[in-house]
Scaffold this motif. Structure first.
Motif, PDB file in Angstrom:
ATOM      1  N   PHE A   1      24.924  -5.572  26.387  1.00  0.00           N
ATOM      2  CA  PHE A   1      25.503  -6.707  25.431  1.00  0.00           C
ATOM      3  C   PHE A   1      24.516  -6.932  24.299  1.00  0.00           C
ATOM      4  O   PHE A   1      24.727  -7.129  23.260  1.00  0.00           O
ATOM      5  N   SER A   2      23.065  -7.296  24.852  1.00  0.00           N
ATOM      6  CA  SER A   2      22.099  -7.534  23.759  1.00  0.00           C
ATOM      7  C   SER A   2      21.953  -6.613  22.626  1.00  0.00           C
ATOM      8  O   SER A   2      22.021  -6.830  21.467  1.00  0.00           O
ATOM      9  N   THR A   3      22.105  -5.371  23.092  1.00  0.00           N
ATOM     10  CA  THR A   3      21.944  -4.076  22.150  1.00  0.00           C
ATOM     11  C   THR A   3      23.173  -4.104  21.134  1.00  0.00           C
ATOM     12  O   THR A   3      22.810  -3.942  20.035  1.00  0.00           O
ATOM     13  N   VAL A   4      24.319  -4.262  21.669  1.00  0.00           N
ATOM     14  CA  VAL A   4      25.593  -4.329  20.726  1.00  0.00           C
ATOM     15  C   VAL A   4      25.532  -5.372  19.926  1.00  0.00           C
ATOM     16  O   VAL A   4      25.928  -5.428  18.746  1.00  0.00           O
ATOM     17  N   CYS A   5      25.227  -6.593  20.341  1.00  0.00           N
ATOM     18  CA  CYS A   5      25.101  -7.807  19.581  1.00  0.00           C
ATOM     19  C   CYS A   5      24.244  -7.669  18.466  1.00  0.00           C
ATOM     20  O   CYS A   5      24.539  -8.059  17.146  1.00  0.00           O
ATOM     21  N   ILE A   6      22.936  -7.274  18.684  1.00  0.00           N
ATOM     22  CA  ILE A   6      21.964  -6.882  17.733  1.00  0.00           C
ATOM     23  C   ILE A   6      22.335  -6.010  16.732  1.00  0.00           C
ATOM     24  O   ILE A   6      22.398  -6.221  15.521  1.00  0.00           O
ATOM     25  N   ALA A   7      22.907  -5.038  17.212  1.00  0.00           N
ATOM     26  CA  ALA A   7      23.687  -3.901  16.211  1.00  0.00           C
ATOM     27  C   ALA A   7      24.620  -4.283  15.213  1.00  0.00           C
ATOM     28  O   ALA A   7      24.846  -3.943  14.296  1.00  0.00           O
ATOM     29  N   SER A   8      25.317  -5.224  16.047  1.00  0.00           N
ATOM     30  CA  SER A   8      26.704  -5.905  15.135  1.00  0.00           C
ATOM     31  C   SER A   8      26.095  -6.531  13.881  1.00  0.00           C
ATOM     32  O   SER A   8      26.579  -6.714  12.839  1.00  0.00           O
ATOM     33  N   GLY A   9      24.751  -7.351  14.261  1.00  0.00           N
ATOM     34  CA  GLY A   9      24.291  -8.261  13.220  1.00  0.00           C
ATOM     35  C   GLY A   9      23.607  -7.007  12.120  1.00  0.00           C
ATOM     36  O   GLY A   9      23.762  -7.532  10.917  1.00  0.00           O
ATOM     37  N   VAL A  10      23.052  -5.911  12.551  1.00  0.00           N
ATOM     38  CA  VAL A  10      22.485  -5.067  11.777  1.00  0.00           C
ATOM     39  C   VAL A  10      23.631  -4.473  10.641  1.00  0.00           C
ATOM     40  O   VAL A  10      23.293  -4.412   9.580  1.00  0.00           O
ATOM     41  N   MET A  11      24.803  -4.254  11.488  1.00  0.00           N
ATOM     42  CA  MET A  11      25.686  -3.391  10.703  1.00  0.00           C
ATOM     43  C   MET A  11      26.532  -4.580   9.757  1.00  0.00           C
ATOM     44  O   MET A  11      27.509  -4.128   9.304  1.00  0.00           O
ATOM     45  N   LYS A  12      26.141  -5.888  10.171  1.00  0.00           N
ATOM     46  CA  LYS A  12      26.826  -7.131   9.141  1.00  0.00           C
ATOM     47  C   LYS A  12      28.491  -7.000   9.396  1.00  0.00           C
ATOM     48  O   LYS A  12      29.008  -7.337   8.555  1.00  0.00           O
ATOM     49  N   LEU A  13      28.567  -7.122  10.543  1.00  0.00           N
ATOM     50  CA  LEU A  13      29.920  -7.563  11.016  1.00  0.00           C
ATOM     51  C   LEU A  13      30.164  -8.852  10.751  1.00  0.00           C
ATOM     52  O   LEU A  13      29.152 -10.020  10.640  1.00  0.00           O
ATOM     53  N   GLU A  14      31.353  -9.261  10.532  1.00  0.00           N
ATOM     54  CA  GLU A  14      31.588 -10.571  10.331  1.00  0.00           C
ATOM     55  C   GLU A  14      31.428 -11.700  11.395  1.00  0.00           C
ATOM     56  O   GLU A  14      32.073 -11.665  12.401  1.00  0.00           O
ATOM     57  N   SER A  15      30.661 -12.827  11.162  1.00  0.00           N
ATOM     58  CA  SER A  15      30.342 -13.609  12.027  1.00  0.00           C
ATOM     59  C   SER A  15      31.416 -14.428  12.755  1.00  0.00           C
ATOM     60  O   SER A  15      31.280 -14.627  13.960  1.00  0.00           O
ATOM     61  N   LYS A  16      32.371 -14.443  11.971  1.00  0.00           N
ATOM     62  CA  LYS A  16      33.463 -15.312  12.520  1.00  0.00           C
ATOM     63  C   LYS A  16      34.308 -14.642  13.399  1.00  0.00           C
ATOM     64  O   LYS A  16      35.211 -15.281  14.177  1.00  0.00           O
ATOM     65  N   LYS A  17      33.917 -13.406  13.589  1.00  0.00           N
ATOM     66  CA  LYS A  17      34.862 -12.370  14.629  1.00  0.00           C
ATOM     67  C   LYS A  17      33.721 -12.186  15.830  1.00  0.00           C
ATOM     68  O   LYS A  17      34.036 -12.150  17.098  1.00  0.00           O
TER      69      LYS A  17
END
Length: 193
Positions: free
Chosen positions: A151-167
């Motif tokens: 979970f932590s890896t996926v969340c950090i990666a989603s931040g690096v990939m600039k996914l939308e915070s509202k999602k």
């Protein structure tokens, strides 16, 4: 047309789900075996010791830190300890701690993207996989929230990939459901002993 077919990637959902459940099964079997071996009375003594010496704040901090950072630990290790505690106290605490760890990790990923080396890697990934990242990125956050995958890896990666915070932020809070389900699975295992 040929180039489009070469870039078309089908995600192996069944494989992801099966691999995701392997750690849960191993932890559950290990928990059941240990409780059977040490006995329910000794297990209850351990629960009381943890509760008296670390309390709910200690449990909250453990889950938060494990789901914030990429560590060789898992929040699943807390279930054998908390399975003997009342669900209405522990599920909200570990669920919110886990979700907040994921949200904080997401924002750490956003900060990491300011490092030129990380930005170059994420830009190359977006060039190659941008369409899939946009389409399936939040799905992976939800899967990581529900399954025992990093979970932590996926969340950090989603931040690096600039996914939308509202999602991403609501997807992180799906983690509360997972913590409740896993709590009751371990609770049921404790009852069986």
């Amino acid at each position: 047309m040929k180039e489009e077919k070469e870039n078309d990637v089908h995600l192996p959902w069944a494989r992801i789900l099966i691999i995701g459940f392997i750690p849960l099964i191993l932890i559950f079997v290990g928990f059941f075996t240990v409780v059977k071996y040490i006995g329910v009375d000794n297990y209850n003594w351990i629960i009381n010791y943890v509760d008296e010496n670390f309390g709910l704040l200690g449990i909250f901090l453990y889950v938060y830190i494990v789901d914030l950072l990429i560590l060789p630990l898992s929040p699943d290790f807390v279930f054998p300890i908390v399975a003997g505690m009342p669900w209405y106290e522990i599920v909200p605490i570990i669920g919110v701690a886990s979700a907040l760890g994921g949200v904080t990790g997401f924002y750490i990923g956003r900060l990491l993207n300011h490092i030129s080396f990380v930005a170059k890697i994420s830009n190359k990934a977006k060039e190659k996989w941008g369409r899939y990242i946009a389409k399936y990125g939040v799905v992976f956050v939800i899967l990581a929230a529900l399954l025992p995958i990093p979970f932590s890896t996926v969340c950090i990666a989603s931040g690096v990939m600039k996914l939308e915070s509202k999602k991403v932020i609501p997807a992180c809070f799906v983690r509360i459901i997972r913590m409740g389900i896993f709590y009751f699975l371990f609770k049921a295992g404790l009852v069986l002993v």
